[in-house]
Scaffold this motif. Structure first.
Motif, PDB file in Angstrom:
ATOM      1  N   PRO A 156       1.169  -4.745   9.265  1.00 37.46           N
ATOM      2  CA  PRO A 156       1.373  -3.482  10.842  1.00 37.46           C
ATOM      3  C   PRO A 156       0.389  -4.547  11.729  1.00 37.46           C
ATOM      4  O   PRO A 156      -0.626  -5.531  11.673  1.00 37.46           O
ATOM      5  CB  PRO A 156       1.060  -2.731   9.751  1.00 37.46           C
ATOM      6  CG  PRO A 156       1.429  -3.155   8.379  1.00 37.46           C
ATOM      7  CD  PRO A 156       1.411  -4.663   7.939  1.00 37.46           C
ATOM      8  N   GLU A 157       1.052  -4.796  12.535  1.00 40.88           N
ATOM      9  CA  GLU A 157      -0.559  -5.451  13.356  1.00 40.88           C
ATOM     10  C   GLU A 157      -1.176  -4.770  13.757  1.00 40.88           C
ATOM     11  O   GLU A 157      -2.145  -5.224  15.067  1.00 40.88           O
ATOM     12  CB  GLU A 157       0.574  -4.853  15.020  1.00 40.88           C
ATOM     13  CG  GLU A 157       1.655  -6.396  15.483  1.00 40.88           C
ATOM     14  CD  GLU A 157       1.543  -7.185  15.203  1.00 40.88           C
ATOM     15  OE1 GLU A 157       0.703  -7.684  16.096  1.00 40.88           O
ATOM     16  OE2 GLU A 157       2.247  -8.446  14.757  1.00 40.88           O
ATOM     17  N   VAL A 192      -4.048 -13.983  -4.256  1.00 41.80           N
ATOM     18  CA  VAL A 192      -3.472 -12.314  -4.301  1.00 41.80           C
ATOM     19  C   VAL A 192      -2.072 -12.782  -4.597  1.00 41.80           C
ATOM     20  O   VAL A 192      -1.507 -12.789  -5.258  1.00 41.80           O
ATOM     21  CB  VAL A 192      -3.818 -11.195  -2.817  1.00 41.80           C
ATOM     22  CG1 VAL A 192      -4.062  -9.757  -3.389  1.00 41.80           C
ATOM     23  CG2 VAL A 192      -5.786 -11.377  -2.814  1.00 41.80           C
ATOM     24  N   ILE A 193      -1.193 -12.246  -3.077  1.00 40.45           N
ATOM     25  CA  ILE A 193      -0.028 -12.429  -3.486  1.00 40.45           C
ATOM     26  C   ILE A 193       0.670 -13.463  -3.064  1.00 40.45           C
ATOM     27  O   ILE A 193       1.802 -13.692  -3.354  1.00 40.45           O
ATOM     28  CB  ILE A 193       0.580 -11.360  -3.459  1.00 40.45           C
ATOM     29  CG1 ILE A 193       0.724 -11.251  -1.557  1.00 40.45           C
ATOM     30  CG2 ILE A 193       0.566 -10.289  -3.720  1.00 40.45           C
ATOM     31  CD1 ILE A 193       1.542 -10.713  -0.506  1.00 40.45           C
ATOM     32  N   GLY A 194      -0.042 -14.418  -2.223  1.00 40.26           N
ATOM     33  CA  GLY A 194       0.095 -15.791  -1.527  1.00 40.26           C
ATOM     34  C   GLY A 194       0.413 -15.588  -0.400  1.00 40.26           C
ATOM     35  O   GLY A 194       0.177 -14.623   0.336  1.00 40.26           O
ATOM     36  N   MET A 202       0.983  -0.877  -0.031  1.00 37.18           N
ATOM     37  CA  MET A 202       0.219   0.176   0.184  1.00 37.18           C
ATOM     38  C   MET A 202       0.768   1.095  -0.023  1.00 37.18           C
ATOM     39  O   MET A 202       1.722   0.910   0.295  1.00 37.18           O
ATOM     40  CB  MET A 202      -1.367   0.269   0.795  1.00 37.18           C
ATOM     41  CG  MET A 202      -1.754  -0.827   0.983  1.00 37.18           C
ATOM     42  SD  MET A 202      -3.200  -1.141   2.064  1.00 37.18           S
ATOM     43  CE  MET A 202      -3.599   0.727   1.892  1.00 37.18           C
ATOM     44  N   GLN A 203       0.384   2.236  -0.199  1.00 40.96           N
ATOM     45  CA  GLN A 203       1.600   3.444  -0.603  1.00 40.96           C
ATOM     46  C   GLN A 203       2.129   4.058   1.125  1.00 40.96           C
ATOM     47  O   GLN A 203       2.891   4.886   0.504  1.00 40.96           O
ATOM     48  CB  GLN A 203       0.513   4.895  -1.271  1.00 40.96           C
ATOM     49  CG  GLN A 203       1.202   5.850  -0.830  1.00 40.96           C
ATOM     50  CD  GLN A 203       0.182   7.424  -2.249  1.00 40.96           C
ATOM     51  OE1 GLN A 203      -0.238   6.957  -3.617  1.00 40.96           O
ATOM     52  NE2 GLN A 203       1.005   8.286  -1.344  1.00 40.96           N
ATOM     53  N   ASP A 204       1.194   3.110   1.877  1.00 43.06           N
ATOM     54  CA  ASP A 204       1.800   4.154   2.886  1.00 43.06           C
ATOM     55  C   ASP A 204       2.726   3.297   3.723  1.00 43.06           C
ATOM     56  O   ASP A 204       3.452   3.545   4.663  1.00 43.06           O
ATOM     57  CB  ASP A 204       0.446   4.337   4.375  1.00 43.06           C
ATOM     58  CG  ASP A 204      -1.037   2.738   4.005  1.00 43.06           C
ATOM     59  OD1 ASP A 204      -1.346   2.716   3.388  1.00 43.06           O
ATOM     60  OD2 ASP A 204      -0.704   2.674   5.077  1.00 43.06           O
ATOM     61  N   ASN A 205       2.935   2.121   2.926  1.00 44.16           N
ATOM     62  CA  ASN A 205       3.963   1.195   3.603  1.00 44.16           C
ATOM     63  C   ASN A 205       4.954   1.957   2.984  1.00 44.16           C
ATOM     64  O   ASN A 205       5.904   2.167   3.099  1.00 44.16           O
ATOM     65  CB  ASN A 205       3.544  -0.615   2.632  1.00 44.16           C
ATOM     66  CG  ASN A 205       1.993  -0.408   3.819  1.00 44.16           C
ATOM     67  OD1 ASN A 205       1.542  -1.711   2.980  1.00 44.16           O
ATOM     68  ND2 ASN A 205       2.534  -0.962   4.922  1.00 44.16           N
ATOM     69  N   GLY A 225       2.771  -5.451   4.079  1.00 47.97           N
ATOM     70  CA  GLY A 225       1.047  -5.012   4.135  1.00 47.97           C
ATOM     71  C   GLY A 225       0.247  -5.431   4.843  1.00 47.97           C
ATOM     72  O   GLY A 225       0.442  -6.409   6.063  1.00 47.97           O
ATOM     73  N   SER A 226      -1.010  -4.848   4.776  1.00 43.01           N
ATOM     74  CA  SER A 226      -2.259  -5.718   5.392  1.00 43.01           C
ATOM     75  C   SER A 226      -2.334  -6.953   5.433  1.00 43.01           C
ATOM     76  O   SER A 226      -2.013  -7.671   3.818  1.00 43.01           O
ATOM     77  CB  SER A 226      -3.495  -5.100   5.521  1.00 43.01           C
ATOM     78  OG  SER A 226      -4.025  -5.149   4.261  1.00 43.01           O
TER      79      SER A 226
END
Length: 190
Positions: free
Chosen positions: A157-158, A140-142, A71-74, A131-132
């Motif tokens: 992120p927790e 999705v990505i695995g 995500m952009q915030d990452n 990412g989340s």
């Protein structure tokens, strides 16, 4: 629905924290890979980092070299920490970047407007993805386990699944990501 609001609150809190950091004459100063000695390159002094991340133990014996922020915030966190050269792509762009990061975000390859496919992600040859949790499914990505088998470590992120507090959603992520890259002093500055 609560998960959606939690993610929105997470994004807003990261933006607020990053926007308030390092202000000087209304200009925000973030770390830069160009103007700082790159702590992440000093593998001889890197101390292994083990995190309990989203119910699993993840160990880093060296700083990642090729990161995808899902995500952009990452991606913005990486940029704010001055880790530009290690960021090889991101997805889920927002209309605006955090103040002071607009030009840096434009230089990072956009992999997808939404969820990147597994193939698109792997084409960037990442060794680290953050990412989340909803990205880390087979469709999705695995899964994190599947990525680990391919040599790709992951960080979730927790904030996902926890109470929406500043401590859970922002400070912990900044602290852990800066530890992963061996740039704790930059994380402390944020």
């Amino acid at each position: 629905m609560m998960k959606k609001y939690s993610k929105l609150l997470s994004v807003l809190m990261v933006i607020a924290i990053l926007s308030a950091c390092g202000q000087s004459d209304n200009k925000i100063e973030y770390g830069s890979s160009d103007d700082q000695t790159n702590e992440a390159d000093s593998a001889e002094t890197y101390e292994a980092v083990t995190l309990d991340n989203f119910g699993r133990e993840v160990t880093f014996t060296e700083p990642p070299k090729r990161t995808v922020g899902l995500m952009q915030d990452n991606a913005e966190l990486m940029l704010a920490l001055g880790l530009d050269e290690y960021l090889v792509g991101y997805s889920f762009p927002r209309d605006k970047a955090a103040p002071g990061l607009e030009e840096k975000v434009k230089k990072v390859p956009l992999l997808s407007e939404m969820y990147p496919s597994k193939e698109v992600l792997l084409s960037k040859e990442p060794d680290f993805v953050m990412g989340s949790d909803d990205f880390f499914v087979d469709s999705v990505i695995g899964t994190t386990a599947e990525l680990e088998k391919r040599g790709v470590k992951s960080y979730i992120p927790e904030a996902a699944g926890k109470p929406a507090t500043l401590e859970n959603m922002v400070y912990k992520e900044i602290s852990e990501v800066s530890r992963i890259f061996g740039v704790e002093s930059r994380g402390d500055e944020l």
